[in-house]
Motif scaffolding. Sequence first.
Motif, mmCIF file in Angstrom:
data_model
loop_
_atom_site.group_PDB
_atom_site.id
_atom_site.type_symbol
_atom_site.label_atom_id
_atom_site.label_comp_id
_atom_site.label_asym_id
_atom_site.label_seq_id
_atom_site.Cartn_x
_atom_site.Cartn_y
_atom_site.Cartn_z
ATOM 1 N N PRO A 141 0.807 -1.237 0.000
ATOM 2 C CA PRO A 141 0.000 0.000 0.000
ATOM 3 C C PRO A 141 0.831 1.275 0.000
ATOM 4 C CG PRO A 141 0.083 -0.933 2.200
ATOM 5 C CD PRO A 141 0.767 -1.919 1.304
ATOM 6 N N PHE A 142 2.152 1.143 0.213
ATOM 7 C CA PHE A 142 3.002 2.329 0.305
ATOM 8 C C PHE A 142 3.629 2.734 -1.034
ATOM 9 C CE2 PHE A 142 3.644 0.167 4.568
ATOM 10 C CZ PHE A 142 2.699 0.944 5.215
ATOM 11 N N LYS A 143 3.277 2.003 -2.112
ATOM 12 C CA LYS A 143 3.874 2.301 -3.421
ATOM 13 C C LYS A 143 2.816 2.633 -4.479
ATOM 14 C CE LYS A 143 7.730 1.548 -4.706
ATOM 15 N NZ LYS A 143 9.200 1.501 -4.646
ATOM 16 N N GLY A 144 1.805 3.381 -4.070
ATOM 17 C CA GLY A 144 0.840 3.848 -5.055
ATOM 18 C C GLY A 144 -0.423 3.001 -5.130
ATOM 19 N N ASP A 145 -1.129 3.140 -6.249
ATOM 20 C CA ASP A 145 -2.438 2.532 -6.474
ATOM 21 C C ASP A 145 -2.315 0.995 -6.486
ATOM 22 O OD1 ASP A 145 -4.796 1.497 -7.682
ATOM 23 O OD2 ASP A 145 -5.211 3.463 -8.529
ATOM 24 N N GLN A 146 -2.975 0.345 -5.531
ATOM 25 C CA GLN A 146 -2.880 -1.112 -5.437
ATOM 26 C C GLN A 146 -3.612 -1.806 -6.592
ATOM 27 O OE1 GLN A 146 -4.039 -0.862 -1.063
ATOM 28 N NE2 GLN A 146 -2.731 -2.669 -1.019
ATOM 29 N N ASP A 147 -4.731 -1.261 -6.995
ATOM 30 C CA ASP A 147 -5.463 -1.859 -8.121
ATOM 31 C C ASP A 147 -4.639 -1.774 -9.405
ATOM 32 O OD1 ASP A 147 -7.654 -2.545 -6.585
ATOM 33 O OD2 ASP A 147 -8.669 -0.628 -6.925
ATOM 34 N N THR A 220 8.023 -7.465 9.253
ATOM 35 C CA THR A 220 7.974 -6.081 9.729
ATOM 36 C C THR A 220 7.224 -5.206 8.732
ATOM 37 O OG1 THR A 220 10.045 -6.253 10.975
ATOM 38 C CG2 THR A 220 9.380 -4.057 10.290
ATOM 39 N N ALA A 221 7.508 -5.393 7.450
ATOM 40 C CA ALA A 221 6.815 -4.627 6.411
ATOM 41 C C ALA A 221 5.320 -4.913 6.435
ATOM 42 C CB ALA A 221 7.399 -4.970 5.041
ATOM 43 N N LEU A 222 4.942 -6.162 6.640
ATOM 44 C CA LEU A 222 3.517 -6.513 6.663
ATOM 45 C C LEU A 222 2.828 -5.918 7.883
ATOM 46 C CD1 LEU A 222 1.159 -8.004 5.405
ATOM 47 C CD2 LEU A 222 1.896 -10.081 6.604
ATOM 48 N N ILE A 223 3.510 -5.873 9.022
ATOM 49 C CA ILE A 223 2.942 -5.216 10.204
ATOM 50 C C ILE A 223 2.587 -3.774 9.873
ATOM 51 C CG2 ILE A 223 3.485 -4.322 12.514
ATOM 52 C CD1 ILE A 223 5.194 -6.852 12.934
ATOM 53 N N MET A 224 3.511 -3.089 9.218
ATOM 54 C CA MET A 224 3.263 -1.693 8.863
ATOM 55 C C MET A 224 2.149 -1.565 7.829
ATOM 56 S SD MET A 224 5.218 -0.262 10.952
ATOM 57 C CE MET A 224 5.081 1.467 10.437
ATOM 58 N N ALA A 225 2.099 -2.491 6.886
ATOM 59 C CA ALA A 225 1.058 -2.437 5.857
ATOM 60 C C ALA A 225 -0.330 -2.671 6.463
ATOM 61 C CB ALA A 225 1.344 -3.479 4.779
ATOM 62 N N LEU A 226 -0.442 -3.644 7.348
ATOM 63 C CA LEU A 226 -1.744 -3.972 7.936
ATOM 64 C C LEU A 226 -2.234 -2.889 8.894
ATOM 65 C CD1 LEU A 226 -1.304 -7.804 8.650
ATOM 66 C CD2 LEU A 226 -2.596 -6.734 6.793
ATOM 67 N N THR A 227 -1.321 -2.073 9.418
ATOM 68 C CA THR A 227 -1.713 -0.987 10.329
ATOM 69 C C THR A 227 -1.686 0.373 9.630
ATOM 70 O OG1 THR A 227 0.565 -0.705 11.114
ATOM 71 C CG2 THR A 227 -0.836 -2.258 12.327
ATOM 72 N N GLU A 228 -1.591 0.353 8.303
ATOM 73 C CA GLU A 228 -1.539 1.589 7.507
ATOM 74 C C GLU A 228 -0.395 2.492 7.950
ATOM 75 O OE1 GLU A 228 -5.504 3.089 8.113
ATOM 76 O OE2 GLU A 228 -6.319 1.863 6.472
ATOM 77 N N GLY A 229 0.690 1.865 8.378
ATOM 78 C CA GLY A 229 1.868 2.622 8.786
ATOM 79 C C GLY A 229 1.755 3.275 10.139
ATOM 80 N N ARG A 230 0.779 2.845 10.950
ATOM 81 C CA ARG A 230 0.520 3.552 12.214
ATOM 82 C C ARG A 230 0.924 2.754 13.444
ATOM 83 N NH1 ARG A 230 -5.371 5.407 12.446
ATOM 84 N NH2 ARG A 230 -5.824 3.664 11.024
ATOM 85 N N ASN A 254 9.057 1.696 0.659
ATOM 86 C CA ASN A 254 8.584 3.001 1.157
ATOM 87 C C ASN A 254 7.981 2.911 2.561
ATOM 88 O OD1 ASN A 254 9.421 4.438 -1.030
ATOM 89 N ND2 ASN A 254 7.392 4.766 -1.916
ATOM 90 N N VAL A 255 8.443 1.953 3.360
ATOM 91 C CA VAL A 255 8.019 1.884 4.758
ATOM 92 C C VAL A 255 8.647 3.056 5.514
ATOM 93 C CG1 VAL A 255 8.209 0.546 6.896
ATOM 94 C CG2 VAL A 255 7.723 -0.618 4.729
ATOM 95 N N ASP A 256 7.853 3.691 6.355
ATOM 96 C CA ASP A 256 8.311 4.857 7.110
ATOM 97 C C ASP A 256 9.286 4.397 8.205
ATOM 98 O OD1 ASP A 256 8.706 7.180 8.499
ATOM 99 O OD2 ASP A 256 6.580 7.614 8.841
ATOM 100 N N LEU A 257 10.570 4.628 7.984
ATOM 101 C CA LEU A 257 11.573 4.174 8.941
ATOM 102 C C LEU A 257 11.627 5.046 10.199
ATOM 103 C CD1 LEU A 257 14.532 2.987 6.681
ATOM 104 C CD2 LEU A 257 12.697 1.674 7.734
ATOM 105 N N ARG A 258 10.838 6.108 10.245
ATOM 106 C CA ARG A 258 10.696 6.837 11.501
ATOM 107 C C ARG A 258 9.851 6.036 12.483
ATOM 108 N NH1 ARG A 258 8.253 12.254 9.070
ATOM 109 N NH2 ARG A 258 7.041 10.590 8.056
ATOM 110 N N LYS A 259 9.093 5.061 11.939
ATOM 111 C CA LYS A 259 8.231 4.218 12.761
ATOM 112 C C LYS A 259 8.835 2.831 13.005
ATOM 113 C CE LYS A 259 4.194 6.499 13.280
ATOM 114 N NZ LYS A 259 3.413 6.536 14.545
ATOM 115 N N VAL A 260 9.914 2.536 12.316
ATOM 116 C CA VAL A 260 10.586 1.246 12.461
ATOM 117 C C VAL A 260 11.997 1.489 12.942
ATOM 118 C CG1 VAL A 260 11.359 -0.843 11.304
ATOM 119 C CG2 VAL A 260 9.192 0.199 10.644
#
Length: 381
Positions: A141-147, A220-230, A254-260
């Motif tokens: 979800p962090f790299k643009g339009d999923q569809d 780790t990436a999936l954790i961030m994806a499932l929580t919308e980076g929050r 494009n995972v926010d490394l300020r959160k990881v």
Amino acid sequence: MRAAEANRPKNEVSATARLARSINLGFFPHLFPISGEVGLEKVLAFIAKLCLRGEPLALAIDKGRELGMLKGLNGDLVYSKAREFLIHYHSLSGSPRERAEKFLRGMGRPAFPEWAERRIPRLRLEAEASIRRNYWFWVNPFKGDQDKALREIGEKIEFERDNDFPELYRVTEGDPSKVKAFKEGKAVIQDKASFAVVKALDPKPGELIYDMASAPGVKTALIMALTEGRAEVVASELSRTRLEKESSFLKLLNVDLRKVHLIQADSRNLLIRRADKVLLDAPCSSSGMVPNDPCVLLTLTPEKVKSFSELQREMLKTAVEISNYVTYSSCSVFPEEGEELVEGFKTIRPSFGEPSGNGVRFWPSQGTQGFFISVITGRKG
């Protein structure tokens, strides 16, 4: 001196010789310098010898290619035959070369080591199922339009949505690793069993989650994806090299490394007092990873299983001191690394997978890698 050697530039011979000496496999007097095509049985024997030294299959094939051993051979055929050969390896006898020759004559069967099959008869079935490798993926979800990403992927491979996890897709035709969208991080290849580990964790926005053995970073990436980076994740890894690769992987997505927060440390001794949840996807014998890399079969021993079980027990002891919600998993088929390890804890069995003891299992015969998963909520008593 052979004509092929005499006509080869000196620096090229030197480079190949250095690689041959670094591998030091014993039968190089017959293979170096390489002139013309090498028989498939020699290539398979070469790969097996590297696997016996602990090399992964992909690296073994790459080294064979560097040495010119794949000349005249189809690369996809070599990979496919090597996978099958390694899964048949323990049912054959003799040197790696002799086993390769027997395999190419149609001898042997898919097999785990004899000691493992005696302990767990089901492994005969799982060895056969491991010949086929299934691919699963989720869209980033962090790299643009999923569809849009799904449409792009659909032009190259065929896939279907998973029945258990709507975010996950199973490839039905094609190789996703060769598709541009995956190389660009628009989608992530992750086995269904591995995906299920994070679903058992059930990460929520705002939670502080400690990932105790985080490399290569897919969970780790999936954790961030499932929580919308929050969510906020503390991800530790003992190896600096693996941690650096994990950082590069997360940046690609494009995972926010300020959160990881990536930390190089032994997670058994890390000074983290509390977390909302802990993910312990423990280092293990990798005996469930045969569909992904059958080289693991050639180094699998009872001593290896015992050693990892002891390490897992130490890590689990640390995990339950940090949180009363620990998702424990291992990509192992052995109960010492799964069911037996969590017996002394209060547990919640995930609602998916095959019930087994105080957790669930995924098996190659179900189309996935072999995994054990359990959610631990504290010690008994």
